[in-house]
Design a protein around this motif. Structure first.
Motif, PDB file in Angstrom:
ATOM      1  N   VAL A  45       0.849  -1.203   0.000  1.00  0.00           N
ATOM      2  CA  VAL A  45       0.000   0.000   0.000  1.00  0.00           C
ATOM      3  C   VAL A  45       0.883   1.252   0.000  1.00  0.00           C
ATOM      4  O   VAL A  45       0.614   2.210  -0.737  1.00  0.00           O
ATOM      5  CB  VAL A  45      -0.965  -0.021   1.217  1.00  0.00           C
ATOM      6  N   GLU A  46       1.953   1.203   0.786  1.00  0.00           N
ATOM      7  CA  GLU A  46       2.889   2.344   0.829  1.00  0.00           C
ATOM      8  C   GLU A  46       3.476   2.596  -0.568  1.00  0.00           C
ATOM      9  O   GLU A  46       3.536   3.734  -1.038  1.00  0.00           O
ATOM     10  CB  GLU A  46       3.988   1.988   1.824  1.00  0.00           C
ATOM     11  N   TRP A  47       3.859   1.534  -1.250  1.00  0.00           N
ATOM     12  CA  TRP A  47       4.449   1.688  -2.592  1.00  0.00           C
ATOM     13  C   TRP A  47       3.404   2.145  -3.610  1.00  0.00           C
ATOM     14  O   TRP A  47       3.708   2.924  -4.507  1.00  0.00           O
ATOM     15  CB  TRP A  47       5.098   0.374  -3.038  1.00  0.00           C
ATOM     16  N   PHE A  48       2.177   1.633  -3.458  1.00  0.00           N
ATOM     17  CA  PHE A  48       1.096   2.095  -4.360  1.00  0.00           C
ATOM     18  C   PHE A  48       0.935   3.613  -4.197  1.00  0.00           C
ATOM     19  O   PHE A  48       0.804   4.355  -5.174  1.00  0.00           O
ATOM     20  CB  PHE A  48      -0.230   1.410  -4.012  1.00  0.00           C
ATOM     21  N   GLU A  49       0.911   4.043  -2.921  1.00  0.00           N
ATOM     22  CA  GLU A  49       0.697   5.479  -2.670  1.00  0.00           C
ATOM     23  C   GLU A  49       1.863   6.309  -3.206  1.00  0.00           C
ATOM     24  O   GLU A  49       1.666   7.367  -3.790  1.00  0.00           O
ATOM     25  CB  GLU A  49       0.456   5.724  -1.169  1.00  0.00           C
ATOM     26  N   LYS A  50       3.064   5.775  -3.024  1.00  0.00           N
ATOM     27  CA  LYS A  50       4.252   6.462  -3.542  1.00  0.00           C
ATOM     28  C   LYS A  50       4.172   6.621  -5.065  1.00  0.00           C
ATOM     29  O   LYS A  50       4.656   7.597  -5.632  1.00  0.00           O
ATOM     30  CB  LYS A  50       5.499   5.657  -3.178  1.00  0.00           C
ATOM     31  N   ALA A  51       3.568   5.633  -5.700  1.00  0.00           N
ATOM     32  CA  ALA A  51       3.431   5.678  -7.166  1.00  0.00           C
ATOM     33  C   ALA A  51       2.198   6.492  -7.575  1.00  0.00           C
ATOM     34  O   ALA A  51       1.767   6.427  -8.730  1.00  0.00           O
ATOM     35  CB  ALA A  51       3.331   4.260  -7.714  1.00  0.00           C
ATOM     36  N   THR A  52       1.645   7.213  -6.600  1.00  0.00           N
ATOM     37  CA  THR A  52       0.457   8.067  -6.780  1.00  0.00           C
ATOM     38  C   THR A  52      -0.775   7.311  -7.274  1.00  0.00           C
ATOM     39  O   THR A  52      -1.632   7.864  -7.966  1.00  0.00           O
ATOM     40  CB  THR A  52       0.735   9.299  -7.696  1.00  0.00           C
ATOM     41  N   LEU A  53      -0.857   6.047  -6.910  1.00  0.00           N
ATOM     42  CA  LEU A  53      -2.058   5.284  -7.248  1.00  0.00           C
ATOM     43  C   LEU A  53      -3.124   5.577  -6.194  1.00  0.00           C
ATOM     44  O   LEU A  53      -2.812   5.786  -5.023  1.00  0.00           O
ATOM     45  CB  LEU A  53      -1.757   3.782  -7.282  1.00  0.00           C
TER      46      LEU A  53
END
Ligand code: GLV
Ligand code: MN
Ligand code: MN
Length: 414
Positions: A45-53
């Protein structure tokens, strides 16, 4: 198209991700809804958010990350796989598909590529089916195959339910888990069998997945002392089980060229050196690309279970817990994968999957296909599972090409 994914970022993430629940023999232990599975979800989830998803979690704990398209009224292209693992399983199964999908959208972000359609990356819940049966539970509810309440009521060996455990780890989301309009679904995955490596191909264009049946069965005999009890007075549940194991092997020898069958789990009670086994619970798994072959094998083993119970004068229980029919993937999606494999210069072949995948269920609600990359020596569902990194990257590049093709098709919805 010349875009390729970032080798460095993908590899770094793959390594970091697989430190979660790492075993000391290079595998991972992240069964569904375990502490390690929760940590893996948090990282994702952290990486998704970082990728602006735009992240949403549905009622089954399926995690979606959406990247907007130029026209958000168009149905999205969905890509992904799962991040739960077998007990002491491999690092590649599922993870390659989820992190590969994330890498595809990161690459589009890097290149500032605006696609026509939205793209969604997904990590499905409980694909493996080792802690909670049946497998592919998250995608199964999403595709309308199972009721939510049925899924929540699945129990593990300690009697904990899927619903309680999902809530405990904080991943019972609000978004409803039900079929919705999707343009198509693609899943990148390791082959988990030997076909690609034996033929020296780096990409498998997947045409479909074997149908399969899972059964729970039990024999109930009588416990007694292993010394004084004469052989003719015994009702040994393990002897009956061993007859069935042999029958499974025999049936696969005559049932059809691609038929495979496995007794993979046995619980012996009381499991003591000097007590005649009173009860054995065991499983049977049959698979083939021909649904009739699976049906026939299932009927045969039911009869063999009855015969074994009669021979040993024990009681029997039998329940079919899962049946997935083989259904070919969408021709257009298969062709798109083939064209993408050509575009990246991969040596590819068309292939049918012996392993089950979330794509089985997605195929019921939208055009679907998969991309396989080779498993060294065909090994999977163990810590020894291994895929050459260059093959993982090539597979992600194929997925990138597939997504660019499909997400830029603004044609009429299916
Ligand atoms: C899923 O991993 C299966 O059993 O094929
Ligand atoms: Mn998998
Ligand atoms: Mn698996």
């Amino acid at each position: 198209m010349s875009q390729t994914v970032s080798n460095e970022r993908f590899r770094k993430r793959f390594t970091t991700f697989n430190e979660i629940g790492a075993t000391d023999r290079d595998g991972v232990n992240r069964p569904s809804l375990s502490g390690a599975n929760q940590e893996a979800r948090d990282t994702l989830v952290e990486w998704f958010e970082k990728a602006t998803l735009d992240v949403t979690i549905d009622e089954m704990g399926n995690i979606f990350g959406r990247r907007a398209g130029a026209d958000n009224a168009l149905d999205p292209v969905l890509i992904g796989s799962h991040i739960d693992s077998q007990y002491n399983g491999g690092r590649y199964d599922g993870v390659v598909g989820v992190l590969g999908a994330l890498e595809v959208v990161e690459t589009l972000n890097d290149e500032d590529i605006q696609t026509e359609r939205p793209i969604e990356v997904v990590a499905w819940s409980n694909e493996e089916g080792v802690r909670f049966q049946p497998d592919m539970l998250g995608s199964g509810v999403f595709a309308g195959e199972f009721d939510l309440e049925y899924a929540y009521a699945r129990t593990d060996k300690e009697g904990k339910t899927f619903g309680e455990e999902l809530e405990r780890i904080g991943y019972k989301g609000d978004e409803s888990c039900e079929p919705r309009d999707l343009h198509c679904y693609f899943e990148l995955h390791v082959e988990q069998g030997p076909q690609l490596s034996e033929r020296g191909r780096s990409v498998g264009v997947v045409e479909g997945v074997y149908g399969f049946v899972w059964m729970n069965a039990a024999f109930i005999g009588s416990a007694d002392h292993a010394g004084p009890t004469p052989m003719h007075l015994r009702h040994d549940a393990l002897v009956a089980t061993s007859d069935v194991i042999e029958s499974v092997r025999r049936i696969t020898g005559t049932g059809g060229d691609d038929l495979v069958g496995t007794v993979g789990s046995i619980d012996v009670h009381p499991n003591s050196i000097n007590v005649i086994p009173e009860r054995v619970d065991f499983t049977v798994d049959f698979r083939s690309y021909d649904n009739d072959v699976v049906d026939h094998a299932t009927e045969q083993i039911q009869r063999e279970i009855e015969h074994a119970a009669n021979r040993e004068s024990v009681e029997m229980e039998y329940e079919e817990i899962m049946r997935v029919d083989a259904e070919p993937f969408d021709d257009g999606c298969i062709e798109t994968v083939e064209q993408a494999a050509n575009a990246v210069g991969a040596e590819y072949m068309r292939i049918v999957s012996g392993a089950g995948h979330d794509a089985n269920y997605l195929n019921e609600i939208c055009p679907t296909s998969m991309i396989f990359v080779p498993s060294v020596d065909g090994i999977s569902h163990t810590e020894d599972e291994y895929t050459e990194w260059e093959d993982v990257i090539r597979g992600a590049d194929v997925l990138l090409h597939v997504v660019l093709e499909k997400a830029n098709m603004g044609e009429v919805e299916q």
